[in-house]
Write an enzyme that holds these catalytic residues in place. Structure first.
Site, short mmCIF file in Angstrom:
data_model
loop_
_atom_site.label_atom_id
_atom_site.label_comp_id
_atom_site.label_asym_id
_atom_site.label_seq_id
_atom_site.Cartn_x
_atom_site.Cartn_y
_atom_site.Cartn_z
N LYS A 1 0.82 -1.20 0.00
CA LYS A 1 0.00 0.00 0.00
C LYS A 1 0.86 1.26 0.00
CE LYS A 1 -4.37 -1.55 1.94
NZ LYS A 1 -5.38 -1.35 2.98
N LYS B 1 -3.91 -10.90 -6.45
CA LYS B 1 -5.20 -10.93 -5.75
C LYS B 1 -6.22 -9.99 -6.39
CE LYS B 1 -5.71 -8.41 -2.07
NZ LYS B 1 -5.64 -7.72 -0.78
N LYS C 1 -10.08 -4.04 -5.37
CA LYS C 1 -10.80 -2.92 -6.00
C LYS C 1 -9.87 -1.75 -6.33
CE LYS C 1 -12.29 -2.25 -1.39
NZ LYS C 1 -13.22 -2.95 -0.57
P1 TYM Z 1 -10.28 -5.67 3.71
O1 TYM Z 1 -11.29 -4.59 3.93
O2 TYM Z 1 -9.18 -5.39 2.77
O3 TYM Z 1 -10.99 -7.00 3.24
C1 TYM Z 1 -12.11 -7.52 3.94
C2 TYM Z 1 -12.09 -9.03 3.92
O4 TYM Z 1 -12.11 -9.51 2.56
C3 TYM Z 1 -11.04 -10.44 2.38
N1 TYM Z 1 -10.56 -10.31 1.00
C4 TYM Z 1 -10.44 -11.34 0.16
N2 TYM Z 1 -10.68 -12.66 0.30
C5 TYM Z 1 -10.46 -13.47 -0.76
N3 TYM Z 1 -9.99 -13.02 -1.95
C6 TYM Z 1 -9.73 -11.70 -2.15
N4 TYM Z 1 -9.30 -11.28 -3.33
C7 TYM Z 1 -9.95 -10.80 -1.07
N5 TYM Z 1 -9.80 -9.47 -0.91
C8 TYM Z 1 -10.19 -9.19 0.35
C9 TYM Z 1 -9.99 -10.01 3.38
O5 TYM Z 1 -9.09 -11.07 3.67
C10 TYM Z 1 -10.84 -9.63 4.56
O6 TYM Z 1 -11.21 -10.77 5.31
N6 TYM Z 1 -7.41 -5.30 7.77
C11 TYM Z 1 -8.68 -5.81 7.27
C12 TYM Z 1 -9.87 -5.26 7.99
C13 TYM Z 1 -9.85 -5.42 9.47
C14 TYM Z 1 -10.06 -6.63 10.17
C15 TYM Z 1 -9.99 -6.29 11.55
C16 TYM Z 1 -10.31 -7.94 9.77
C17 TYM Z 1 -9.64 -4.45 10.39
N7 TYM Z 1 -9.75 -4.96 11.64
C18 TYM Z 1 -10.15 -7.26 12.54
C19 TYM Z 1 -10.49 -8.91 10.77
C20 TYM Z 1 -10.39 -8.57 12.12
C21 TYM Z 1 -8.80 -5.42 5.81
O7 TYM Z 1 -8.22 -4.45 5.37
O8 TYM Z 1 -9.69 -6.15 5.11
#
Ligand code: TYM
Length: 333
Positions: A115, A198, A201
């Protein structure tokens, strides 16, 4: 009894429309867990501002994520749905954990490296750097047993575990040490144009991802253009990452095993396979989109959900925070 149930916590950033990756890697699994576990599902708006966001977009996206949660089948009477910024204990614990997380650990996070490369003029905020300790606070506040996420969050979760163990060792047993809950299929949905990376968006090519807001024809068009290979055989192989990704999507949605699918498409070409995957995704996402759009017309209902959620989350979070403050040596007010 809720008290005997194991605790689940997970969250999604409201940073634009969600993707098929977010849905299959996270939300779809969450719905299967809501009866058996005491679940907290958060919209992590504080994490979202670690990179610049337009305030009006952030507000809109936050409500959209909540509407998606409910549209996907999360029942607000069974699970706690809330917005991170409504429960100030997250940043309060986040600070304490920041003071227990090492610079070197944060610098090793691959998501930070990726990022920060994308930030213009090297404008990398301290928030982006310390993002994982806020994530650890999210999880640890609820004495979480399991964290259902996609594969890309594994490293952050390992750090959350390390921080929990470090705190427990230094101050005595305080936090449950959380386990990742990452499903075998669908934990890493790949980019449709470059299946070695991966689905995200933030990609500049909008053919590379499926958004939960995409209409039926856009979904069909994007799958038709999905990159595969020149072998023309539907099978599971690391040398065929495009086909492997499509098999994963198909299997995750229908529950059919990849082996069955390989048999089903034996001797058939990619065109038919891709069309079928597209229809399966269209049929999965259409009702979700319609329900979400309906929910977004009823802002009062959404407000009711996040008010109730914040209140429930706050009670639990405050209890943990009070313990933590006492242990680190803060004098109670
Ligand atoms: P974020 O917002 O990027 O993504 C949310 C969830 O979607 C999953 N994900 C995917 N799974 C499969 N294939 C993909 N291409 C894909 N892209 C995204 C992510 O693994 C995630 O589960 N840091 C986290 C948010 C967060 C969080 C937390 C998660 C903040 N606090 C506490 C769990 C527990 C994040 O940026 O996810």
């Amino acid at each position: 009894m809720e008290d005997n149930k194991k605790v689940i916590f997970s969250g999604i950033q409201p940073s634009g429309s969600l993707t098929l990756g977010n849905y299959l890697g996270a939300i779809k699994n969450w719905t299967n867990l809501q009866d058996e576990y005491n679940c907290y599902y958060c919209i992590v708006d504080m994490h979202a501002i670690t990179v610049p966001k337009e305030p009006k977009d952030l507000r809109k996206n936050t409500l959209e994520v909540l509407a998606n949660y409910v549209a996907a089948g999360l029942d607000p009477d069974k699970v706690t749905l809330f917005i991170q910024s409504h429960v100030s204990a997250h940043v309060e614990l986040g600070w304490v954990l920041n003071c227990m997380t090492y610079y070197g650990e944060l610098g090793r996070m691959t998501q930070f490296k990726d990022k920060s490369k994308k930030q213009e003029n090297n404008n990398i905020t301290a928030g982006l750097f310390t993002y994982p300790s806020l994530m650890a606070a999210d999880i640890l506040l609820y004495q979480t047993d399991l964290v259902p996420v996609g594969e890309d969050q594994r490293q952050h979760l390992e750090l959350s575990r390390d921080i929990a163990i470090r705190f427990n060792n230094r101050y005595s047993e305080t936090f449950v040490v959380p386990e990742p809950y990452i499903s075998k299929v669908g934990a890493k949905i790949m980019n449709l144009q470059d299946p070695t990376s991966k689905m995200s968006k933030s990609d500049t090519n909008d053919n590379s991802y499926i958004l939960l807001s995409d209409d039926d024809d856009s979904i069909r068009r994007k799958f038709k253009r999905a990159v595969t290979d020149s072998l023309g055989i539907v099978k599971l192989s690391d040398d065929q990452p495009g086909v492997k990704n499509l098999l994963g999507i198909y299997s995750k949605i229908t529950g059919e095993s990849v082996d069955n699918l390989v048999q089903k498409y034996e001797g058939k070409g990619y065109a038919e396979f891709k069309e079928d995957v597209a229809e399966i995704v269209v049929n999965e996402l259409r009702p979700l989109r319609e329900k979400r759009d309906d929910l977004l017309k009823n802002k009062d209902y959404l407000e009711e959900i996040y008010h109730k959620g914040a209140e429930k989350a706050e009670n639990v979070a405050r209890k943990t925070l009070r313990k933590v403050y006492k242990k680190v040596g803060f004098i109670p007010r």
